[in-house]
Design an enzyme around this catalytic site. Structure first.
Site, PDB file in Angstrom:
ATOM      1  N   SER A  64       0.798  -1.236   0.000  1.00 17.72           N
ATOM      2  CA  SER A  64       0.000   0.000   0.000  1.00 17.72           C
ATOM      3  C   SER A  64       0.824   1.276   0.000  1.00 17.72           C
ATOM      4  O   SER A  64       0.254   2.361  -0.129  1.00 17.72           O
ATOM      5  CB  SER A  64      -0.947   0.009   1.191  1.00 17.72           C
ATOM      6  OG  SER A  64      -1.995  -0.891   0.946  1.00 17.72           O
ATOM      7  N   TYR A 191      -4.529  -2.281 -10.112  1.00 23.03           N
ATOM      8  CA  TYR A 191      -4.310  -2.063  -8.674  1.00 23.03           C
ATOM      9  C   TYR A 191      -3.405  -3.142  -8.081  1.00 23.03           C
ATOM     10  O   TYR A 191      -2.487  -2.841  -7.304  1.00 23.03           O
ATOM     11  CB  TYR A 191      -5.681  -2.023  -7.966  1.00 23.03           C
ATOM     12  CG  TYR A 191      -5.587  -2.088  -6.455  1.00 23.03           C
ATOM     13  CD1 TYR A 191      -5.284  -0.947  -5.715  1.00 23.03           C
ATOM     14  CD2 TYR A 191      -5.786  -3.285  -5.774  1.00 23.03           C
ATOM     15  CE1 TYR A 191      -5.176  -1.009  -4.330  1.00 23.03           C
ATOM     16  CE2 TYR A 191      -5.680  -3.349  -4.391  1.00 23.03           C
ATOM     17  CZ  TYR A 191      -5.378  -2.215  -3.678  1.00 23.03           C
ATOM     18  OH  TYR A 191      -5.255  -2.283  -2.303  1.00 23.03           O
ATOM     19  N   TYR A 241      -4.269   3.824   8.286  1.00 21.54           N
ATOM     20  CA  TYR A 241      -5.613   3.275   8.514  1.00 21.54           C
ATOM     21  C   TYR A 241      -6.134   3.663   9.896  1.00 21.54           C
ATOM     22  O   TYR A 241      -5.965   4.806  10.310  1.00 21.54           O
ATOM     23  CB  TYR A 241      -5.620   1.756   8.289  1.00 21.54           C
ATOM     24  CG  TYR A 241      -4.798   1.342   7.107  1.00 21.54           C
ATOM     25  CD1 TYR A 241      -5.170   1.767   5.835  1.00 21.54           C
ATOM     26  CD2 TYR A 241      -3.642   0.594   7.243  1.00 21.54           C
ATOM     27  CE1 TYR A 241      -4.414   1.424   4.727  1.00 21.54           C
ATOM     28  CE2 TYR A 241      -2.878   0.251   6.138  1.00 21.54           C
ATOM     29  CZ  TYR A 241      -3.265   0.669   4.890  1.00 21.54           C
ATOM     30  OH  TYR A 241      -2.508   0.344   3.798  1.00 21.54           O
ATOM     31  N   VAL A 259       1.259  -3.732   3.855  1.00 20.55           N
ATOM     32  CA  VAL A 259       1.234  -5.022   4.557  1.00 20.55           C
ATOM     33  C   VAL A 259       2.474  -5.879   4.308  1.00 20.55           C
ATOM     34  O   VAL A 259       2.630  -6.930   4.915  1.00 20.55           O
ATOM     35  CB  VAL A 259      -0.034  -5.870   4.267  1.00 20.55           C
ATOM     36  CG1 VAL A 259      -1.247  -5.292   4.951  1.00 20.55           C
ATOM     37  CG2 VAL A 259      -0.251  -6.052   2.784  1.00 20.55           C
TER      38      VAL A 259
HETATM   39  N1  GLN Z   1      -2.500  -5.821  -1.480  1.00 27.03           N
HETATM   40  C1  GLN Z   1      -3.120  -5.413  -0.255  1.00 27.03           C
HETATM   41  C2  GLN Z   1      -4.618  -5.340  -0.448  1.00 27.03           C
HETATM   42  O1  GLN Z   1      -5.044  -4.835  -1.440  1.00 27.03           O
HETATM   43  C3  GLN Z   1      -2.576  -4.082   0.163  1.00 27.03           C
HETATM   44  C4  GLN Z   1      -3.052  -3.673   1.520  1.00 27.03           C
HETATM   45  C5  GLN Z   1      -2.024  -2.983   2.355  1.00 27.03           C
HETATM   46  O2  GLN Z   1      -0.826  -2.948   2.085  1.00 27.03           O
HETATM   47  N2  GLN Z   1      -2.486  -2.472   3.461  1.00 27.03           N
HETATM   48  O3  GLN Z   1      -5.369  -5.799   0.373  1.00 27.03           O
END
Ligand code: GLN
Length: 310
Positions: A64, A191, A241, A259
């Protein structure tokens, strides 16, 4: 050794001793396989000096954090019109939450939650084919970091797609409100490739220079000063978040997590920094990454809330 170099080395060494490292993301095998004991830290100073420690040159999945670069490109493409389709408020919810979308008519709270980044991707696809949009993002981060070896991991992109049920739900739901306009699978395929960008801490900290330097990177103007300020504001309020308030409280810097365990953080006018430790806390943010940044900021006084002369 400069004082900053010493602090970077010291913080990285201290992180080796920390027992509780959180849990590695396990929704896709390429992330689940990353060893929990990895740790990297890179700090790029406004004067160009680079300080690194640990696994700072090992590429990892930035996930993300790519939402910052995608947002920058979307603002470049459509300017403030973007804000008709995405909000600028913290969500107070998980990164992949769907709950607010119903009452808020398919308008995601901000560009850094998944729903927001999916709309940002749809906006980029208003003018480009998926292949072009992916190429544009890759060229952009390569240019920002001054490093052509940065790549997209196709295995990660495929795994994201194979497990992306929630993201499909978010995209379809927003499509029903007319806020995703392109074909859902095209938007998501793009995405997922954005999420699959692979970078090291050093490359990421170098790529973040434009946010530290009022829109300029390596002497070149990337975006206006005003836009850099605004992206930093969004990173501060929404970059972690439902953990964004705590990140601001403890670290006091604009930051964006992924993540994969990476965090990009910016001390405007002072430094761009990236940290990586794959173990996550409950909000999906790097546990040690936050701890390392907290210690770094305590010792350097880089929080934006630190009183400054003048
Ligand atoms: N690839 C993850 C998703 O789309 C990215 C989420 C993240 O890094 N918080 O759920």
């Amino acid at each position: 050794m400069s004082p900053i170099a010493a602090i970077v080395t010291e913080v990285a060494e201290e992180m080796r001793e920390v027992g509780s490292r959180g849990a590695v993301a396990d929704y896709i095998p390429p992330l689940a396989q990353v060893p929990l004991d990895k740790f990297g830290l890179a700090v790029v100073m406004a004067d160009g000096a680079v300080h690194v420690a640990g696994d700072a040159d090992e590429p990892f999945s930035i996930q993300s954090i790519s939402k910052v670069f995608a947002l920058t490109l979307a603002l470049g493409a459509v300017g403030d019109q973007l804000w008709e389709r995405v909000g600028r408020e913290p969500s107070g919810s998980a990164f992949n939450s769907i709950v607010q979308l119903e009452t808020e008519h398919g308008i995601p709270r901000n560009p850094f939650i998944n729903a927001g980044a999916i709309v940002v991707t749809d906006v980029l696809l208003g003018r480009l084919e998926p292949r072009e949009a992916i190429g544009q993002l890759l060229r952009f981060v390569r240019e920002l970091a001054g490093d052509d070896t940065i790549a997209i991991d196709e295995v990660v992109a495929a795994a994201e797609s194979a497990t992306g049920f929630r993201n499909r739900a978010l995209a379809n739901y927003m499509r029903a409100f007319g806020n995703v306009r392109g074909e859902v699978e095209r938007v998501l395929g793009t995405y997922f490739h954005f999420c699959a960008l692979t970078m090291s801490c050093r490359q990421l900290a170098l790529a973040g220079r434009y946010l530290m330097n009022g829109g300029r990177s390596d002497g070149h103007r990337v975006i206006s000063e005003k836009r850099a300020r605004r992206i930093n504001a969004l990173m501060m309020s929404c970059g972690h978040y439902d953990n964004s308030g705590d990140f601001a409280y403890r670290i006091g810097l604009p930051g964006k997590s992924g993540v994969g365990g990476g965090i990009l953080a910016v001390a405007p006018g002072i430094a761009s920094m990236a940290v990586w430790s794959p173990g996550l806390n409950e909000s999906g943010n790097s546990q040690l990454g936050q701890m390392a940044l907290e210690r770094l900021v305590q010792r350097t006084g880089w929080s934006v809330f630190e009183p400054r002369a003048g």
